[in-house]
Design a protein around this motif. Sequence first.
Motif, PDB file in Angstrom:
ATOM      1  N   UNK A  18       0.755  -1.244  -0.075  1.00  0.00           N
ATOM      2  CA  UNK A  18      -0.068   0.052   0.002  1.00  0.00           C
ATOM      3  C   UNK A  18       1.031   1.348  -0.031  1.00  0.00           C
ATOM      4  N   UNK A  19       2.087   1.183  -0.668  1.00  0.00           N
ATOM      5  CA  UNK A  19       2.737   2.393  -0.645  1.00  0.00           C
ATOM      6  C   UNK A  19       2.265   3.658  -1.052  1.00  0.00           C
ATOM      7  N   UNK A  20       1.251   3.602  -2.109  1.00  0.00           N
ATOM      8  CA  UNK A  20       0.702   4.862  -2.359  1.00  0.00           C
ATOM      9  C   UNK A  20       0.010   5.690  -1.200  1.00  0.00           C
ATOM     10  N   UNK A  21      -0.442   4.870  -0.381  1.00  0.00           N
ATOM     11  CA  UNK A  21      -1.580   5.282   0.788  1.00  0.00           C
ATOM     12  C   UNK A  21      -1.191   5.278   1.884  1.00  0.00           C
ATOM     13  N   UNK A  22      -0.205   4.629   2.357  1.00  0.00           N
ATOM     14  CA  UNK A  22      -0.071   4.062   3.898  1.00  0.00           C
ATOM     15  C   UNK A  22       0.529   5.170   4.623  1.00  0.00           C
ATOM     16  N   UNK A  23       1.257   6.128   3.980  1.00  0.00           N
ATOM     17  CA  UNK A  23       1.971   7.247   4.780  1.00  0.00           C
ATOM     18  C   UNK A  23       0.622   8.321   5.212  1.00  0.00           C
ATOM     19  N   UNK A  24      -0.393   8.647   4.429  1.00  0.00           N
ATOM     20  CA  UNK A  24      -1.633   9.251   4.647  1.00  0.00           C
ATOM     21  C   UNK A  24      -2.354   8.677   5.926  1.00  0.00           C
ATOM     22  N   UNK A  25      -2.394   7.539   5.880  1.00  0.00           N
ATOM     23  CA  UNK A  25      -3.028   6.447   7.148  1.00  0.00           C
ATOM     24  C   UNK A  25      -2.377   6.623   8.305  1.00  0.00           C
ATOM     25  N   UNK A  26      -1.052   6.492   8.296  1.00  0.00           N
ATOM     26  CA  UNK A  26      -0.343   6.785   9.530  1.00  0.00           C
ATOM     27  C   UNK A  26      -0.264   8.060  10.149  1.00  0.00           C
ATOM     28  N   UNK A  30      -1.442   9.207  13.715  1.00  0.00           N
ATOM     29  CA  UNK A  30      -0.738  10.057  14.612  1.00  0.00           C
ATOM     30  C   UNK A  30      -1.419  11.373  15.127  1.00  0.00           C
ATOM     31  N   UNK A  31      -2.272  12.135  14.191  1.00  0.00           N
ATOM     32  CA  UNK A  31      -3.030  13.181  14.450  1.00  0.00           C
ATOM     33  C   UNK A  31      -4.174  13.244  15.373  1.00  0.00           C
ATOM     34  N   UNK A  54       6.153   3.395   5.958  1.00  0.00           N
ATOM     35  CA  UNK A  54       5.715   3.340   7.343  1.00  0.00           C
ATOM     36  C   UNK A  54       6.826   3.759   8.279  1.00  0.00           C
ATOM     37  N   UNK A  55       7.908   3.222   7.969  1.00  0.00           N
ATOM     38  CA  UNK A  55       9.006   3.640   9.320  1.00  0.00           C
ATOM     39  C   UNK A  55       9.195   5.142   9.072  1.00  0.00           C
ATOM     40  N   UNK A  56       9.400   5.824   8.008  1.00  0.00           N
ATOM     41  CA  UNK A  56       9.526   6.844   7.833  1.00  0.00           C
ATOM     42  C   UNK A  56       8.504   8.067   8.411  1.00  0.00           C
ATOM     43  N   UNK A  57       6.940   7.563   8.248  1.00  0.00           N
ATOM     44  CA  UNK A  57       5.864   8.213   8.842  1.00  0.00           C
ATOM     45  C   UNK A  57       5.813   8.230  10.292  1.00  0.00           C
ATOM     46  N   UNK A  58       6.161   7.023  10.904  1.00  0.00           N
ATOM     47  CA  UNK A  58       6.006   7.087  12.291  1.00  0.00           C
ATOM     48  C   UNK A  58       7.222   7.319  13.188  1.00  0.00           C
ATOM     49  N   UNK A  65       3.879   0.102  16.668  1.00  0.00           N
ATOM     50  CA  UNK A  65       4.781  -1.073  16.428  1.00  0.00           C
ATOM     51  C   UNK A  65       4.740  -1.680  14.994  1.00  0.00           C
ATOM     52  N   UNK A  66       5.811  -1.943  14.193  1.00  0.00           N
ATOM     53  CA  UNK A  66       5.518  -2.599  13.050  1.00  0.00           C
ATOM     54  C   UNK A  66       5.911  -3.985  13.135  1.00  0.00           C
ATOM     55  N   UNK A  67       5.057  -4.816  12.736  1.00  0.00           N
ATOM     56  CA  UNK A  67       5.188  -6.231  12.903  1.00  0.00           C
ATOM     57  C   UNK A  67       5.541  -6.707  11.365  1.00  0.00           C
ATOM     58  N   UNK A  68       6.299  -7.542  11.219  1.00  0.00           N
ATOM     59  CA  UNK A  68       6.675  -8.038   9.760  1.00  0.00           C
ATOM     60  C   UNK A  68       6.291  -9.699   9.961  1.00  0.00           C
ATOM     61  N   UNK A  69       5.744  -9.957   8.759  1.00  0.00           N
ATOM     62  CA  UNK A  69       5.350 -11.428   8.622  1.00  0.00           C
ATOM     63  C   UNK A  69       5.517 -11.737   7.026  1.00  0.00           C
ATOM     64  N   UNK A  70       5.844 -13.066   6.673  1.00  0.00           N
ATOM     65  CA  UNK A  70       5.475 -13.502   5.342  1.00  0.00           C
ATOM     66  C   UNK A  70       4.133 -13.276   5.202  1.00  0.00           C
ATOM     67  N   UNK A  71       3.836 -13.154   3.678  1.00  0.00           N
ATOM     68  CA  UNK A  71       2.621 -12.965   3.317  1.00  0.00           C
ATOM     69  C   UNK A  71       1.799 -14.301   3.395  1.00  0.00           C
ATOM     70  N   UNK A  72       0.414 -14.006   4.166  1.00  0.00           N
ATOM     71  CA  UNK A  72      -0.449 -14.771   4.440  1.00  0.00           C
ATOM     72  C   UNK A  72      -1.759 -14.484   4.294  1.00  0.00           C
TER      73      UNK A  72
END
Length: 348
Positions: A18-26, A30-31, A54-58, A65-72
Amino acid sequence: MTTTHVPCISVIVPVFNQAPYVAACMDSIRAQTWEGFEVLVVDDGSTDESVRIMRDATGDDGRFTIIEQANQGVASARNTGLDAAHGTWICFVDPDDVVAPEYLETLYHETRAHPHADVIMSTCIAFDSAGERRQRFFPQQFTVTAEAGKKPLYRQLMDGAYAQDADFVTAIGVPWGKLYRRALLTEHHLHFDPALPRMQDNLFNMEVFHAARELVYVDYAGYHYRMGGLGARTLANTAKGLYHPAIDARARLMRDYRLDTDADLRQAWAAEQVNLYYQEIKAVAALEPKDWNAIRNACWQRACMLHPRLSAVDHRSLPKAGRLKYAMLTNRFMNTVAATLLWKNHGK
């Protein structure tokens, strides 16, 4: 002695490409005007720049907390968030959507006004590049404390148009726009079923509504839902019959909860099945070249494949529109009529 702060709300955001949208979501989370929350962002094996964005935005915001997992799949991502959550309440936000600054504060205020509620439900503003539309899932606010009062909720789970305006975009079966009491989910072992390719959220809510002792719907639209069109992938998945496991799961819940003893719910359930099977016919036709014989043959072959499932539908309870679709799925002549209409509208 160290005191651990327990957040009031755990916000779970499942993310996949969701690269085009996720920064706006974060940024929108935050706001928030209210501080008592944690955010669990579950990246489900993204292959784009989502995690970096997401890391840049947060940044160093300790609430995230960012949790990474394999695609499921999204169901698994939401379950991962549930397992990691500490809050009294659970809130889901989709990564391509945004929330108003007072969103969490408003919903949390409702938990204080309704201390026995297990679920707080709200509506949304649906938007795309053409503009936005304010939604109202139900015409007025309500509180439900008895099983009989849950009937409108069950009906809209099966018929999104029920009790809504003609221009409705989505319905009550979504996981966002709500606060769920985490203790309720834990007590009843409620989670999203990763074995379901479609409708995991709708069926999750069906189980939640049944388990809840009190549900509150408020006509508040602080959630901004991004509308998306039906693409080739959606057509292909529908043509594969990926809704069938969800239909089977709904049948089990209808029996287990004895909802099939109610005439209105039985009708809604029959109509939902027929609508989903008819969508399958439409998808099959859309994937064929614009050739009348090819579309006619594909529609009838799929109708024959669906025959065992259609035999299980209580077609006597169907409304008029449902009876017409049922005939197009079960009668050779009417199926040809449907194929002809689909052929004429092919590619539109």
